[in-house]
Write a protein that holds these residues in place. Structure first.
Motif, PDB file in Angstrom:
ATOM      1  N   ALA A  21       0.774  -1.173  -0.003  1.00  0.00           N
ATOM      2  CA  ALA A  21       0.104  -0.073  -0.046  1.00  0.00           C
ATOM      3  C   ALA A  21       0.999   1.347  -0.013  1.00  0.00           C
ATOM      4  O   ALA A  21       1.903   1.253   0.662  1.00  0.00           O
ATOM      5  N   ALA A  22       0.609   2.102  -1.098  1.00  0.00           N
ATOM      6  CA  ALA A  22       1.377   3.593  -1.159  1.00  0.00           C
ATOM      7  C   ALA A  22       1.507   4.046   0.463  1.00  0.00           C
ATOM      8  O   ALA A  22       0.352   4.152   0.951  1.00  0.00           O
ATOM      9  N   GLY A  23       2.430   4.745   0.547  1.00  0.00           N
ATOM     10  CA  GLY A  23       2.748   5.421   1.857  1.00  0.00           C
ATOM     11  C   GLY A  23       2.920   4.750   3.044  1.00  0.00           C
ATOM     12  O   GLY A  23       3.154   5.330   4.016  1.00  0.00           O
ATOM     13  N   SER A  24       2.932   3.501   3.203  1.00  0.00           N
ATOM     14  CA  SER A  24       3.171   2.787   4.221  1.00  0.00           C
ATOM     15  C   SER A  24       4.553   2.865   4.840  1.00  0.00           C
ATOM     16  O   SER A  24       5.604   2.974   4.013  1.00  0.00           O
ATOM     17  N   ASP A  25       4.749   2.663   5.978  1.00  0.00           N
ATOM     18  CA  ASP A  25       6.061   2.734   6.673  1.00  0.00           C
ATOM     19  C   ASP A  25       6.903   1.645   6.338  1.00  0.00           C
ATOM     20  O   ASP A  25       8.207   1.682   6.082  1.00  0.00           O
ATOM     21  N   THR A  26       6.187   0.346   6.096  1.00  0.00           N
ATOM     22  CA  THR A  26       6.886  -0.731   5.820  1.00  0.00           C
ATOM     23  C   THR A  26       7.403  -0.615   4.488  1.00  0.00           C
ATOM     24  O   THR A  26       8.642  -0.948   4.148  1.00  0.00           O
ATOM     25  N   ALA A  27       6.566   0.027   3.457  1.00  0.00           N
ATOM     26  CA  ALA A  27       7.095   0.131   2.033  1.00  0.00           C
ATOM     27  C   ALA A  27       8.342   0.877   1.989  1.00  0.00           C
ATOM     28  O   ALA A  27       9.177   0.912   1.094  1.00  0.00           O
ATOM     29  N   LEU A  28       8.263   2.070   2.662  1.00  0.00           N
ATOM     30  CA  LEU A  28       9.144   2.956   2.758  1.00  0.00           C
ATOM     31  C   LEU A  28      10.588   2.153   3.204  1.00  0.00           C
ATOM     32  O   LEU A  28      11.563   2.581   2.301  1.00  0.00           O
ATOM     33  N   VAL A  29      10.452   1.690   4.383  1.00  0.00           N
ATOM     34  CA  VAL A  29      11.831   1.020   4.764  1.00  0.00           C
ATOM     35  C   VAL A  29      12.417  -0.091   3.633  1.00  0.00           C
ATOM     36  O   VAL A  29      13.370  -0.039   3.331  1.00  0.00           O
ATOM     37  N   ARG A  30      11.438  -0.848   3.061  1.00  0.00           N
ATOM     38  CA  ARG A  30      11.831  -1.760   2.161  1.00  0.00           C
ATOM     39  C   ARG A  30      12.415  -1.128   0.960  1.00  0.00           C
ATOM     40  O   ARG A  30      13.332  -1.487   0.174  1.00  0.00           O
ATOM     41  N   ASP A  31      11.776   0.081   0.514  1.00  0.00           N
ATOM     42  CA  ASP A  31      12.367   0.660  -0.641  1.00  0.00           C
ATOM     43  C   ASP A  31      13.585   1.283  -0.433  1.00  0.00           C
ATOM     44  O   ASP A  31      14.869   1.187  -1.086  1.00  0.00           O
TER      45      ASP A  31
END
Length: 135
Positions: A21-31
């Motif tokens: 999901a866009a904007g999630s903290d988890t996505a940010l860390v993975r990116d």
């Protein structure tokens, strides 16, 4: 710039998994981890690990990591090892007061696993901290 780096990191992996999901903290860390590992391995879009860190991490965290690296020659300050992990899993721990917390289990080919806790400032999507996490 982060979006471009994340897209390039995923392209370098070949077929990219479905994005979270866009904007999630988890996505940010993975990116961040994808972009950083690519820079460490020299596979990124020409950025050094220091440049990737400057883009994603708070200046105070960057300074602390530089200090850690000075005392640990040959080890990467983000991965705390001489090599980058082969894979990782990340999951949100929670959010409060404008800060999100994400735990990452980094895995190396030999079987070693290191759990790292990331703190994300949600207002500007900046990683404020990373440290060993409770098991």
């Amino acid at each position: 710039m982060r979006t471009v780096l994340a897209a390039l990191a995923l392209l370098a992996l070949g077929s990219a998994p479905a994005p979270p999901a866009a904007g999630s903290d988890t996505a940010l860390v993975r990116d961040f981890l994808h972009a950083y590992r690519d820079a460490v391995r020299g596979n990124g879009p020409g950025l050094t690990p220091s440049e990737v860190r400057a883009e994603w991490l708070a200046p105070e965290l960057n300074a602390r990591l530089d200090g850690w690296q000075a005392g640990h020659p040959g080890a990467d300050p983000v991965f705390r090892a001489a090599t980058a992990p082969g894979s990782w899993t990340a999951h949100a721990v929670g959010a409060a007061g404008g800060l999100g917390t994400v735990d990452v289990d980094e895995r190396w080919p030999g079987g070693a696993v290191l759990r790292v806790r990331y703190t994300v400032r949600e207002s500007d999507r900046t990683i404020l901290d990373l440290q060993g996490a409770p098991a």
